[in-house]
Design a protein around this motif. Structure first.
Motif, mmCIF file in Angstrom:
data_model
loop_
_atom_site.group_PDB
_atom_site.id
_atom_site.type_symbol
_atom_site.label_atom_id
_atom_site.label_comp_id
_atom_site.label_asym_id
_atom_site.label_seq_id
_atom_site.Cartn_x
_atom_site.Cartn_y
_atom_site.Cartn_z
ATOM 1 N N GLY A 17 77.089 26.135 17.366
ATOM 2 C CA GLY A 17 76.155 26.939 18.158
ATOM 3 C C GLY A 17 76.479 28.419 18.106
ATOM 4 N N VAL A 18 77.757 28.753 18.202
ATOM 5 C CA VAL A 18 78.172 30.172 18.155
ATOM 6 C C VAL A 18 77.856 30.767 16.793
ATOM 7 C CG1 VAL A 18 80.175 31.704 18.201
ATOM 8 C CG2 VAL A 18 79.945 29.913 19.932
ATOM 9 N N LEU A 19 78.132 30.031 15.727
ATOM 10 C CA LEU A 19 77.910 30.549 14.379
ATOM 11 C C LEU A 19 76.430 30.742 14.069
ATOM 12 C CD1 LEU A 19 79.607 31.369 11.931
ATOM 13 C CD2 LEU A 19 79.328 29.042 11.043
ATOM 14 N N SER A 20 75.568 29.969 14.715
ATOM 15 C CA SER A 20 74.126 30.061 14.453
ATOM 16 C C SER A 20 73.525 31.387 14.916
ATOM 17 C CB SER A 20 73.393 28.906 15.156
ATOM 18 O OG SER A 20 73.745 27.669 14.618
ATOM 19 N N ILE A 21 74.107 31.990 15.950
ATOM 20 C CA ILE A 21 73.492 33.176 16.559
ATOM 21 C C ILE A 21 73.438 34.374 15.605
ATOM 22 C CG2 ILE A 21 73.748 34.866 18.426
ATOM 23 C CD1 ILE A 21 74.736 32.550 20.195
ATOM 24 N N PRO A 22 74.559 34.822 15.014
ATOM 25 C CA PRO A 22 74.446 35.956 14.083
ATOM 26 C C PRO A 22 73.650 35.608 12.823
ATOM 27 C CG PRO A 22 76.673 35.043 14.046
ATOM 28 C CD PRO A 22 75.961 34.408 15.190
ATOM 29 N N LEU A 23 73.732 34.341 12.393
ATOM 30 C CA LEU A 23 72.961 33.929 11.217
ATOM 31 C C LEU A 23 71.469 34.091 11.468
ATOM 32 C CD1 LEU A 23 72.721 32.517 8.430
ATOM 33 C CD2 LEU A 23 72.731 30.343 9.669
ATOM 34 N N LEU A 24 70.999 33.636 12.617
ATOM 35 C CA LEU A 24 69.577 33.689 12.921
ATOM 36 C C LEU A 24 69.083 35.115 13.107
ATOM 37 C CD1 LEU A 24 67.285 31.682 13.297
ATOM 38 C CD2 LEU A 24 67.750 31.669 15.738
ATOM 39 N N GLN A 25 69.906 35.963 13.680
ATOM 40 C CA GLN A 25 69.468 37.339 13.919
ATOM 41 C C GLN A 25 69.376 38.148 12.633
ATOM 42 O OE1 GLN A 25 68.561 37.817 17.174
ATOM 43 N NE2 GLN A 25 67.468 39.551 16.296
ATOM 44 N N SER A 26 69.925 37.608 11.551
ATOM 45 C CA SER A 26 69.836 38.318 10.271
ATOM 46 C C SER A 26 68.513 38.064 9.551
ATOM 47 C CB SER A 26 70.996 37.886 9.357
ATOM 48 O OG SER A 26 70.840 36.531 8.945
ATOM 49 N N TYR A 27 67.732 37.090 10.013
ATOM 50 C CA TYR A 27 66.491 36.718 9.313
ATOM 51 C C TYR A 27 65.501 37.881 9.145
ATOM 52 C CZ TYR A 27 67.243 31.653 8.879
ATOM 53 O OH TYR A 27 67.698 30.419 8.511
ATOM 54 N N PRO A 28 65.210 38.667 10.218
ATOM 55 C CA PRO A 28 64.208 39.726 10.050
ATOM 56 C C PRO A 28 64.568 40.744 8.964
ATOM 57 C CG PRO A 28 64.677 39.371 12.375
ATOM 58 C CD PRO A 28 65.700 38.607 11.613
ATOM 59 N N PHE A 29 65.861 40.946 8.694
ATOM 60 C CA PHE A 29 66.273 41.918 7.683
ATOM 61 C C PHE A 29 66.007 41.410 6.262
ATOM 62 C CE2 PHE A 29 68.909 42.738 11.442
ATOM 63 C CZ PHE A 29 68.667 44.091 11.635
ATOM 64 N N MET A 30 65.722 40.126 6.129
ATOM 65 C CA MET A 30 65.442 39.563 4.805
ATOM 66 C C MET A 30 64.111 40.044 4.249
ATOM 67 S SD MET A 30 66.789 35.649 5.327
ATOM 68 C CE MET A 30 68.401 35.330 6.068
ATOM 69 N N VAL B 153 67.876 31.298 23.699
ATOM 70 C CA VAL B 153 67.901 29.857 23.982
ATOM 71 C C VAL B 153 69.163 29.230 23.397
ATOM 72 C CG1 VAL B 153 66.678 27.675 23.683
ATOM 73 C CG2 VAL B 153 65.384 29.788 24.019
ATOM 74 N N GLU B 154 69.511 29.615 22.166
ATOM 75 C CA GLU B 154 70.726 29.092 21.525
ATOM 76 C C GLU B 154 71.972 29.448 22.334
ATOM 77 O OE1 GLU B 154 72.652 27.405 17.866
ATOM 78 O OE2 GLU B 154 70.572 27.461 18.532
ATOM 79 N N GLY B 155 72.031 30.687 22.815
ATOM 80 C CA GLY B 155 73.172 31.123 23.604
ATOM 81 C C GLY B 155 73.306 30.348 24.901
ATOM 82 N N LEU B 156 72.175 30.048 25.541
ATOM 83 C CA LEU B 156 72.202 29.247 26.764
ATOM 84 C C LEU B 156 72.774 27.860 26.477
ATOM 85 C CD1 LEU B 156 71.467 28.746 29.729
ATOM 86 C CD2 LEU B 156 69.164 28.105 28.964
ATOM 87 N N GLY B 157 72.359 27.257 25.353
ATOM 88 C CA GLY B 157 72.882 25.946 24.980
ATOM 89 C C GLY B 157 74.389 25.974 24.767
ATOM 90 N N VAL B 158 74.879 27.034 24.141
ATOM 91 C CA VAL B 158 76.325 27.156 23.905
ATOM 92 C C VAL B 158 77.070 27.256 25.231
ATOM 93 C CG1 VAL B 158 78.132 28.625 22.944
ATOM 94 C CG2 VAL B 158 76.059 28.171 21.612
ATOM 95 N N LEU B 159 76.569 28.059 26.167
ATOM 96 C CA LEU B 159 77.228 28.207 27.464
ATOM 97 C C LEU B 159 77.293 26.879 28.223
ATOM 98 C CD1 LEU B 159 75.736 31.601 28.732
ATOM 99 C CD2 LEU B 159 78.067 31.164 27.923
ATOM 100 N N LEU B 160 76.233 26.074 28.124
ATOM 101 C CA LEU B 160 76.197 24.804 28.843
ATOM 102 C C LEU B 160 77.142 23.761 28.258
ATOM 103 C CD1 LEU B 160 72.363 24.400 29.544
ATOM 104 C CD2 LEU B 160 74.152 25.162 31.116
ATOM 105 N N MET B 161 77.672 24.016 27.052
ATOM 106 C CA MET B 161 78.597 23.057 26.443
ATOM 107 C C MET B 161 80.036 23.210 26.952
ATOM 108 S SD MET B 161 77.550 22.204 22.527
ATOM 109 C CE MET B 161 77.257 23.865 21.962
ATOM 110 N N PHE B 162 80.241 24.123 27.871
ATOM 111 C CA PHE B 162 81.574 24.310 28.433
ATOM 112 C C PHE B 162 81.638 23.729 29.848
ATOM 113 C CE2 PHE B 162 81.418 27.422 25.065
ATOM 114 C CZ PHE B 162 82.709 27.417 24.554
ATOM 115 N N LYS B 163 82.849 23.427 30.301
ATOM 116 C CA LYS B 163 83.047 22.967 31.671
ATOM 117 C C LYS B 163 82.780 24.130 32.627
ATOM 118 C CE LYS B 163 86.448 19.424 30.500
ATOM 119 N NZ LYS B 163 87.819 18.930 30.702
ATOM 120 N N PRO B 164 82.332 23.860 33.844
ATOM 121 C CA PRO B 164 82.238 22.540 34.469
ATOM 122 C C PRO B 164 80.920 21.811 34.223
ATOM 123 C CG PRO B 164 81.709 24.212 36.086
ATOM 124 C CD PRO B 164 82.039 24.952 34.811
ATOM 125 N N PHE B 165 80.001 22.385 33.412
ATOM 126 C CA PHE B 165 78.694 21.743 33.277
ATOM 127 C C PHE B 165 78.781 20.473 32.439
ATOM 128 C CE2 PHE B 165 74.533 20.899 31.531
ATOM 129 C CZ PHE B 165 73.735 21.026 32.649
#
Length: 520
Positions: free
Chosen positions: A392-405, A499-511
């Protein structure tokens, strides 16, 4: 035998001769390797459920355009989102029902009926002549197709526990490949009269229904798979309760533990009588405490077994996390295809459906290789939770690079977009597989169908929002291509990353809570 010792009674599983679930359990006991036949059933059923979901992405833009309902070119993405969302809405409304049905009557009948639904309504979708027919057929296809929840339960039940990760890895591999090969089929086979005029003449049936061919090919595959699944092994037990075969062993173990405790108590009391010292009272108290602890443990097992899936926080927390990522994933699929097909002047890549098709096909091959050859080992090394967090963490910078393509062109653009698509899809499937493992390990077999049905309902509800919101945001961004702050598609990919960042945060305790394995 020495005084105070006892023999451990042998525990043998009791199998019922006319129970299909018992036959599967017997086969798992006797055969420790993985059956290619069972893997094939998983692949066929999952592909039947996923190919129709994503096959429309490359051509829905042009289908909606042909309906002549959009007032402007930018509005096409919004209507295309409605078509994509209708399938997920239908599936969200009925997945729990199909899951409960599979817990009551078996995985096999629900899987086969879902495949039949694909044959009928996916074919009719290819014959759509207006927007409302397209939306209706997609809605019926989603609501009457309940095979993905039961086949996911089947993938967890058909193999031994140590091979469970491989079964679910194959489920997700097939799912990921379906979500990639589906668009490839849609891209290459839609509008055949324009692409292959020497095979499909103008003014023919194929010219009148330019989007029927990919739907027909998928429906033909589903028809063949439905016939093959007649021989699919049923994993559900059909005696008194769906999990009696498993529970009978647990009952024997509990009875054995009680017997052992009684013998220990008897031996301790005899020792007390022989010793006649001050420590005898303490020994008696310890034995009594042991007996009480054993009874409480047995009660806890019974309470755990009867607990509703809605009170199972390890299950519910993993479902919520999965829903967040599902919203992101389906929005990404919709946005990627529409963005790649959009003209350069609106911030897109001006790709043809063929180009989108082969980009996604290459990604599908990469997913197969990763899921079958690498995922089980990577998951074993890092664990499902850590692997999902990293992906999930690795996906964030990868996805933000799309518009520069959009600044690239030619071979460089194609190479970069293929690499980015491969990485994004591999990371996505790693997250999904890891969460599937957590969900299926959080419940027993008698609740697994309902649990996976509830997963599909929640996931589909979130995926209903995904295509519509993704298409609407893309439409808005194309109308603000010259904005000073986050111009054009930059805002679209930023929204996906939120949305991706929210998913990453929810994968940690205590959630997020993970069910601990109970000692045998």
């Amino acid at each position: 035998m020495e005084e105070g010792t006892f023999e451990q009674p042998s525990l043998e599983k009791h199998y019922y001769g006319n129970c299909p679930g018992c036959k599967v359990d017997q086969a798992k006991e006797l055969r420790k390797d993985v059956s290619i036949r069972n893997l094939s059933y998983i692949w066929m059923a999952v592909l039947c459920g996923t190919l129709p979901v994503a096959s429309l992405f490359p051509f829905v833009y042009f289908m909606v355009k042909d309906f002549n309902i959009a007032k402007t070119e930018a509005d096409i993405s919004t209507y295309a989102g409605y078509v994509g969302s209708s399938f997920m809405l239908g599936r969200a409304l009925t997945s729990i029902f199909w899951g409960m049905l599979s817990d009551r009557y078996g995985r096999k009948p629900v899987i086969i009926s879902g495949i039949i639904t694909v044959v009928i309504f996916n074919t009719l979708f290819g014959l759509s002549t207006n927007l409302w027919m397209a939306i209706s057929m997609r809605f019926l296809l989603g609501s009457l197709n309940g095979l993905l929840g039961p086949i996911k339960a089947y993938a967890a039940e058909i193999f031994r526990e140590e091979k469970q990760a491989l079964g679910l890895s194959n489920f997700v591999a097939a799912w990921g490949v379906g979500l990639v090969i589906g668009p490839a089929l849609g891209g290459y086979l839609a509008q055949p009269v324009l692409k292959y005029p020497h095979m499909f003449p103008k003014d023919s049936f194929w010219d009148r229904f330019p989007y029927f061919l990919p739907c027909f090919i998928i429906s033909a595959f589903a028809f063949a798979s439905g016939i093959a699944c007649i021989w699919l092994p049923e994993t559900l037990h059909n005696h008194k309760s769906s999990s009696e075969s498993t529970n009978s062993v647990e009952a024997l173990e509990m009875e054995s533990n009680e017997t052992n405790n009684d013998k220990m108590i008897s031996a301790s009391l005899q020792e007390t009588l022989h010793n006649h010292n001050g420590g005898s009272i303490e020994s008696t108290i310890n034995v009594k405490a042991l007996e009480i602890g054993s009874n409480e443990a047995n009660k806890d097992k019974t309470i755990q077994k009867d607990k509703s899936i809605f009170q199972n926080w390890p299950l519910m927390s993993s479902i919520i996390v999965y829903c967040v990522f599902s919203l992101h994933d389906v929005a990404y699929q919709e946005v990627f295809s529409l963005w790649a097909l959009s003209p350069r002047r609106l911030g897109g890549l001006s790709f043809t459906t063929n180009v989108v098709g082969y980009v996604l096909a290459i990604s599908g091959i990469a997913i197969i290789i990763f899921q079958l050859a690498l995922y089980p080992s990577v998951q074993k090394a890092f664990g499902p939770v850590n692997l999902a967090r990293f992906a999930g963490v690795l996906s964030i910078p990868l996805l933000q690079s799309y518009p520069f393509m959009t600044k690239l062109s030619g071979f460089t653009l194609h190479l970069v977009i293929i690499i980015a698509s491969i990485l994004k899809n591999i990371l996505t499937e790693s997250i999904a597989t890891s969460l599937f493992l957590l969900q299926n390990r959080a419940v027993e077999q008698h609740q697994r169908g309902a649990a996976n049905g509830f997963v599909m309902t929640c996931m589909s509800a979130f995926k209903t929002v995904g295509p519509a919101s993704g298409g609407a945001i893309l439409t808005w961004s194309e109308k603000h291509i010259h904005s000073f702050f986050l111009p054009g598609t930059h805002i679209v990919f930023l929204a996906l990353n939120v949305v991706e960042g929210l998913g990453v945060l929810l994968m940690f305790k205590p959630f997020l809570s993970v069910k601990k394995k109970t000692p045998s």
